[in-house]
Scaffold this active site. Structure first.
Site, PDB file in Angstrom:
ATOM      1  N   GLU A   1       0.837  -1.211   0.000  1.00  0.00           N
ATOM      2  CA  GLU A   1       0.000   0.000   0.000  1.00  0.00           C
ATOM      3  C   GLU A   1       0.871   1.260   0.000  1.00  0.00           C
ATOM      4  O   GLU A   1       0.633   2.201  -0.763  1.00  0.00           O
ATOM      5  CB  GLU A   1      -0.927  -0.012   1.220  1.00  0.00           C
ATOM      6  CG  GLU A   1      -1.679   1.281   1.473  1.00  0.00           C
ATOM      7  CD  GLU A   1      -1.634   1.706   2.924  1.00  0.00           C
ATOM      8  OE1 GLU A   1      -1.180   2.836   3.203  1.00  0.00           O
ATOM      9  OE2 GLU A   1      -2.064   0.917   3.789  1.00  0.00           O
TER      10      GLU A   1
ATOM     11  N   GLN B   1     -21.765  -6.768  17.212  1.00  0.00           N
ATOM     12  CA  GLN B   1     -21.070  -7.635  16.274  1.00  0.00           C
ATOM     13  C   GLN B   1     -19.757  -6.995  15.875  1.00  0.00           C
ATOM     14  O   GLN B   1     -19.673  -5.789  15.674  1.00  0.00           O
ATOM     15  CB  GLN B   1     -21.959  -7.837  15.044  1.00  0.00           C
ATOM     16  CG  GLN B   1     -21.341  -8.658  13.926  1.00  0.00           C
ATOM     17  CD  GLN B   1     -22.242  -8.681  12.704  1.00  0.00           C
ATOM     18  OE1 GLN B   1     -23.445  -8.411  12.796  1.00  0.00           O
ATOM     19  NE2 GLN B   1     -21.684  -8.984  11.551  1.00  0.00           N
TER      20      GLN B   1
ATOM     21  N   LYS C   1     -22.323  18.971   4.924  1.00  0.00           N
ATOM     22  CA  LYS C   1     -23.195  18.582   6.029  1.00  0.00           C
ATOM     23  C   LYS C   1     -23.628  19.815   6.810  1.00  0.00           C
ATOM     24  O   LYS C   1     -22.882  20.795   6.916  1.00  0.00           O
ATOM     25  CB  LYS C   1     -22.476  17.612   6.974  1.00  0.00           C
ATOM     26  CG  LYS C   1     -22.058  16.297   6.337  1.00  0.00           C
ATOM     27  CD  LYS C   1     -21.290  15.448   7.333  1.00  0.00           C
ATOM     28  CE  LYS C   1     -20.766  14.169   6.712  1.00  0.00           C
ATOM     29  NZ  LYS C   1     -21.821  13.214   6.399  1.00  0.00           N
TER      30      LYS C   1
ATOM     31  N   GLU D   1       5.759   4.032  11.415  1.00  0.00           N
ATOM     32  CA  GLU D   1       4.320   3.906  11.686  1.00  0.00           C
ATOM     33  C   GLU D   1       4.084   2.871  12.780  1.00  0.00           C
ATOM     34  O   GLU D   1       3.277   3.085  13.692  1.00  0.00           O
ATOM     35  CB  GLU D   1       3.584   3.506  10.407  1.00  0.00           C
ATOM     36  CG  GLU D   1       2.084   3.431  10.563  1.00  0.00           C
ATOM     37  CD  GLU D   1       1.370   3.100   9.271  1.00  0.00           C
ATOM     38  OE1 GLU D   1       0.131   2.905   9.316  1.00  0.00           O
ATOM     39  OE2 GLU D   1       2.021   3.015   8.208  1.00  0.00           O
TER      40      GLU D   1
ATOM     41  N   LEU E   1     -20.201   0.971  28.630  1.00  0.00           N
ATOM     42  CA  LEU E   1     -20.381  -0.381  28.090  1.00  0.00           C
ATOM     43  C   LEU E   1     -20.653  -0.278  26.596  1.00  0.00           C
ATOM     44  O   LEU E   1     -21.431   0.571  26.164  1.00  0.00           O
ATOM     45  CB  LEU E   1     -21.542  -1.077  28.804  1.00  0.00           C
ATOM     46  CG  LEU E   1     -21.925  -2.501  28.393  1.00  0.00           C
ATOM     47  CD1 LEU E   1     -22.558  -3.235  29.586  1.00  0.00           C
ATOM     48  CD2 LEU E   1     -22.909  -2.548  27.209  1.00  0.00           C
TER      49      LEU E   1
END
Length: 1001
Positions: A80, A332, A868, A158, A328
């Site tokens: 990349e 998924q 936006k 990095e 909390l």
């Protein structure tokens, strides 16, 4: 004879297998879409937006770190990095970035477990040139030997910056403790050891391995490209065919891993982990099947909504009531194609980490409750309706964000559903929810507990990050309790959400709608700005309220009291406001240097209800002693954890301490925290509500009357409940900036004992903001931005974090450089100065054509319209808060830019920036690492070679760079600031009249 139109269609269709014109989009989306599958198997989304002021494209390659060769961890990520550094058609390493920089563009990329995504944006008139350069990444990259040898250092840097980051450490620990034969267990970032040192020991050439990887996996049939431009769909169609139809189809199959990385031998395990920062967390993880194909029914979202709920009767509420947990999250978690996870994470209080088993039992009690009640269709339908509503009134994405998100979906979802796949689900399948619940068992679980209490008690060290941990079997006693956890009468499933809006009508349009906020009320207590949105036409609004309270920052003690108060306040309202947040209506209350700031945003229908509740709570607030102790301790840990922030963040912070008139250090606040008591806090709350001034902006789906009603609610409640009065006009003050002397240079040095990298910030202070100085500073920053990155990062490899940017604060501005490096700050500073010195010739030799490219690029960026409502609101509010009120700033400064010449730019450089500039004001902040090497498998550095290279570089510089003014060392920041003068306030563009006193005040 075939018409031109038919010939054009025939030509376009010759390279295409599939065309999808009916792409599902949100109601207000004016963009046009067309999905394609090319003959070479590449998936494409064309997006035509005739109003766009930026064009953009993104390519997603369905290959990531889990496809790294076993003996070359990090190769996908390295690939990349390398694709940016030259192709056969455009061999110059910085050709792509230079082209984008000169035409108002930017770019980036990322590599994940199974995706690598590249994206850019650019001025629309240069889209074709950018797309041509971009497409070559996937056809003929060079991977030159010299670039390969250099760029491995960037990958290493990095990785270095993440070594002491707890998020990265825990992420890798999850992987490293999975099945060692599974690709999930590998190290994905890579470093110098894995990408250069060890390959050479194994007889491998890193460049050849990169070429092999690209040749093997970069295949058109596992690529998805999205393009957005002003052009028509047919024109975009032709462009895509021209640049991407020749990408080779190697018929690669997307890798799939049907077996979870957590098998029987990795389950029923508990990890005890020592963090870098003083944090405490509990993680529960269950392997589950890949749920991707069930996106129409979203069983993972349903279950995450229930377990992760924060309203009354929720698992979080019960844990907070017991004093064990503050936050909390549950839901998924994507693994890769073939497997997923379900997780439940909480932070832990001091008491909570001593009750881990009890917390887990409570978690299983809530799971048992959910199983007992069974899937509830009304809950599914409520979630479904909320998601539909959010899609219907979705904000317009920035072009770059739009193509990025679309490209990542092209190979995962049908072409017609890539915009709606995360929002629209309509298949009620309770059996899938039951299946998922059946996986949440003790036998299928892993536990992680993170805390400093395990220091000195662990027996293993993770290979890549050096994380200390112990892994042990979950006790049989706990497993037995979890099999039959019992029921808890305090736990309840959520009630119906009363905050879901039902009125989406737009307010009647103002007859004299202004482009900018108008001051519609100005009294000693309250100043109200108002603007009705006439651009986005969504049923959403923003209420911004600045409560100006002089006492909140008078000393570190009061600063701590304000922080503690806002934490306790937000904590106390969380149960009530959680439903509002789910329904697209949220608020935040934060302390500021001048008081506190309240912001409410979202659907306008029920904003008055939420505003009233917030103010009622504010004026009747009672300190909960138990929560007081817990959140005070949390503040203590946040202050001491500052020492574990990265070196460049330390450089930025200490620079701010030096140049701002007043900024309390973390140590000052830490020392004052011991003086905080509950009685002082109670007295503080009463005091801050007694006297203040209020500045408010109401923007969005509002009219004048509703905006005035908003202020009436605020005034009525605080005056009735707290007897609030206005402060004196003379009490209103703005913090100012230290004015560094002309022809000066100062240096401050301190250490970081956690991170291996050193850091440097150099700040060249210029002057107060005004149209002329803003334009010149921004133009200079534009001109040097790309050569700075190319010189200091790409060629000299000083570090992964290398940036040049503007700094603006309190009306004062300047140019700053930030570098985080394995090299000492003294050396890096010389490199930055040498670069700046070279800019004189760079500007001198710049052609008028190149100068005008930069000018146009900057104007393009400046005139880019907000996509936006929130962005537009922030622009307006920023002008109000800084008290400059230049609401038409972008157009005014863009017009001024058109008057500038190359001579103006050179004069600016010689007056403010160059080594002999008469008005140069330089401040260097050095952070020197004193961290011990943890002996992880990161860079293998030959110090001797590096020292020789540095000597050669500095020797070259000495022939061209003159001696600089010797920096004056800042030994004591407070003493230094006593001798410095202050800038005045920047002049406002609008004079605000001082309100006359009235009988009410």
């Amino acid at each position: 004879m075939m018409s031109k139109r038919l010939r054009k269609l025939s030509t376009m269709q010759s390279g295409v297998k599939v065309v999808i014109n009916d792409v599902i989009k949100s109601e207000g989306d004016k963009r046009l879409y067309r999905g394609l599958e090319l003959n070479n198997g590449m998936k494409v989304m064309l997006i035509s937006d005739e109003e766009t002021d930026k064009s953009a494209a993104a390519m997603d390659v369905h290959i990531g770190t889990m496809s790294d060769p076993e003996n070359l961890p990090g190769l996908a990520h390295f690939c990349e990095h390398m694709l940016f550094l030259g192709t056969e058609k455009y061999p110059e390493e910085n050709e792509y970035s230079k082209f984008l920089s000169e035409h108002g563009g930017s770019s980036n990329a990322f590599t994940s477990a199974e995706h690598t995504n590249y994206y850019f944006d650019v001025a629309p008139e240069h889209f074709k040139g950018a797309l041509d350069r971009f497409s070559q990444f996937f056809r003929c990259p060079l991977f030159t030997a010299s670039a390969t040898d250099r760029e491995v250092n960037a990958v290493n840097s990095e990785n270095d910056k993440n070594l002491a980051n707890d998020v990265w450490r825990l992420h890798q620990l999850e992987r490293s403790t999975s099945d060692s034969n599974h690709p999930y267990s590998r190290f994905g970032t890579g470093n110098k050891f894995t990408l250069q040192t060890r390959p050479k020991e194994l007889g491998l050439d890193p460049r050849e391995e990169l070429l092999k990887f690209h040749k093997k996996y970069y295949s058109s049939n596992i690529m998805g490209v999205s393009v957005l431009g002003k052009e028509s769909l047919d024109e975009l169609h032709s462009m895509v065919l021209e640049y991407f139809s020749e990408v080779e189809n190697k018929n690669v199959s997307v890798p799939e891993w049907p077996v979870s990385p957590y098998g029987v031998s990795q389950l029923k395990k508990s990890l005890l982990v020592v963090p870098v920062k003083d944090v405490r967390n509990l993680f529960l993880l269950w392997p589950i099947p890949d749920l991707h194909k069930y996106y129409k029914s979203f069983p993972g979202h349903y279950l995450g909504h229930l377990i992760g709920h924060e309203g009354q009767g929720s698992l979080l509420s019960e844990l907070k009531d017991r004093g064990w947990v503050n936050q909390l999250v549950s839901g998924q978690k994507g693994g890769a194609k073939g497997f997923d996870f379900f997780y439940l994470n909480v932070d832990l209080t001091e008491d909570g980490i001593e009750h881990v088993d009890d917390i887990i039992i409570l978690m299983y009690q809530y799971i048992a409750l959910t199983k007992q009640q069974g899937p509830q269709e009304w809950i599914f339908r409520e979630c479904q309706d909320l998601s539909k509503m959010h899609f219907r009134f979705k904000d317009k994405d920035m072009p770059r964000q739009c193509v990025l998100s679309v490209a990542g979906c092209l190979q995962e979802y049908p072409l017609g559903e890539v915009l709606s796949c995360y929002y629209l689900y309509d298949e009620w399948k309770p059996d899938l929810i039951d299946m998922l619940l059946s996986k949440l068992t003790p036998e299928n679980m892993r536990i992680g507990v993170v805390g400093k209490k395990f220091e000195g008690k662990t027996d293993q060290k993770e290979n890549w990050y050096g994380t200390d941990y112990t892994i042990e079997n979950i006790s049989e006693d706990l497993l037995n309790k979890l099999e039959n956890p019992g029921f808890n009468e305090n736990l309840k499933s959520p009630n119906r959400n009363e905050f879901i809006p039902t009125d989406f009508e737009l307010k009647t349009r103002d007859l004299e709608n202004s482009k900018f906020p108008k001051l519609v009320k100005n009294t000693p207590l309250t100043r109200l700005w108002y603007q009705q949105d006439n651009e986005f036409l969504l049923p959403k609004s923003f209420i911004n309220v600045d409560f100006y309270i002089p006492i909140t920052y008078v000393d570190p003690l009061h600063s701590n009291l304000m922080t503690l108060f806002t934490k306790l306040f937000n904590d106390s309202l969380n149960e009530y406001t959680y439903d509002a947040e789910l329904a697209g209506l949220s608020y935040s209350l934060v302390g500021t240097m001048c008081g506190m700031f309240l912001k409410i945003k979202g659907y306008s229908h029920k904003q008055p209800v939420l505003l009233g509740k917030i103010l009622e709570k504010l004026t009747s607030f009672e300190v909960d002693p138990k929560r007081y102790e817990i959140l005070k301790e949390e503040i203590y840990r946040s202050l001491i954890n500052f020492k574990a922030e990265e070196s460049y963040q330390h450089a930025m912070f200490y620079s701010e301490v030096i140049v701002q008139e007043q900024l309390w250090t973390k140590q000052e606040k830490l020392d004052a925290l011991q003086d905080v008591t509950i009685d002082k806090l109670r007295a503080f709350v009463l005091e801050i509500l007694s006297r203040m001034s209020i500045e408010c902006l109401v923007y969005g789906n509002e009219d004048l009357q509703s905006s005035q009603n908003t202020v009436d609610i605020i005034e009525n409640i605080i005056q009735t409940q707290s007897g609030t009065k206005a402060i004196c006009e003379s009490q209103k003050r703005s913090y100012r900036e230290i004015h560094l002397p002309d022809a000066s240079s100062f240096m401050y040095t301190t250490t970081n004992d956690v991170h291996k990298s050193c850091a440097l910030q150099i700040y060249y202070q210029t002057e107060l903001q005004n149209t002329q100085s803003n334009a010149l500073l921004e133009l200079f920053a534009q001109v040097i931005h790309e050569p700075c990155f190319d010189t200091l990062r790409t060629k000299q490899q000083l570090g992964y974090i290398v940036s040049s940017s503007l700094r603006r604060s309190n009306g004062v501005q300047g140019l700053r450089f930030i570098v985080q490096s394995h090299r000492k700050p003294d050396y890096v500073e010389k490199r930055v100065e040498a670069f700046l010195h070279s800019m004189e010739n760079y500007i001198e030799n710049m052609t008028e054509e190149d100068f005008n490219k930069h000018l146009t690029a900057l104007i393009t960026k400046k005139l880019e319209k907000p996509k936006k409502m929130n962005t537009q609101n922030q622009r307006h509010w920023g002008e109000i808060v800084c008290q400059q009120y230049n609401f038409d700033r972008e157009n005014i400064e863009a017009a001024h830019l058109k008057t500038l010449t190359k001579k103006d730019l050179m004069n600016f450089y010689k007056e403010w920036i160059c080594y002999s500039a008469p008005r140069r004001h330089k401040l260097s902040t050095h952070i020197v690492s004193t961290a011990e090497d943890d002996n992880t498998n990161d860079a293998v550095v030959d110090d001797g070679e590096e020292m020789e290279a540095e000597k050669e570089t500095l020797a070259e510089d000495s022939n061209s760079v003159p001696e600089f003014i010797k920096a004056e060392t800042i030994e004591d920041i407070s003493e230094f600031k006593k001798d410095m003068s202050l800038f005045p306030r920047a002049k406002p563009f609008m004079k605000i009249p001082v309100p006359a006193d009235t009988a009410n005040f």
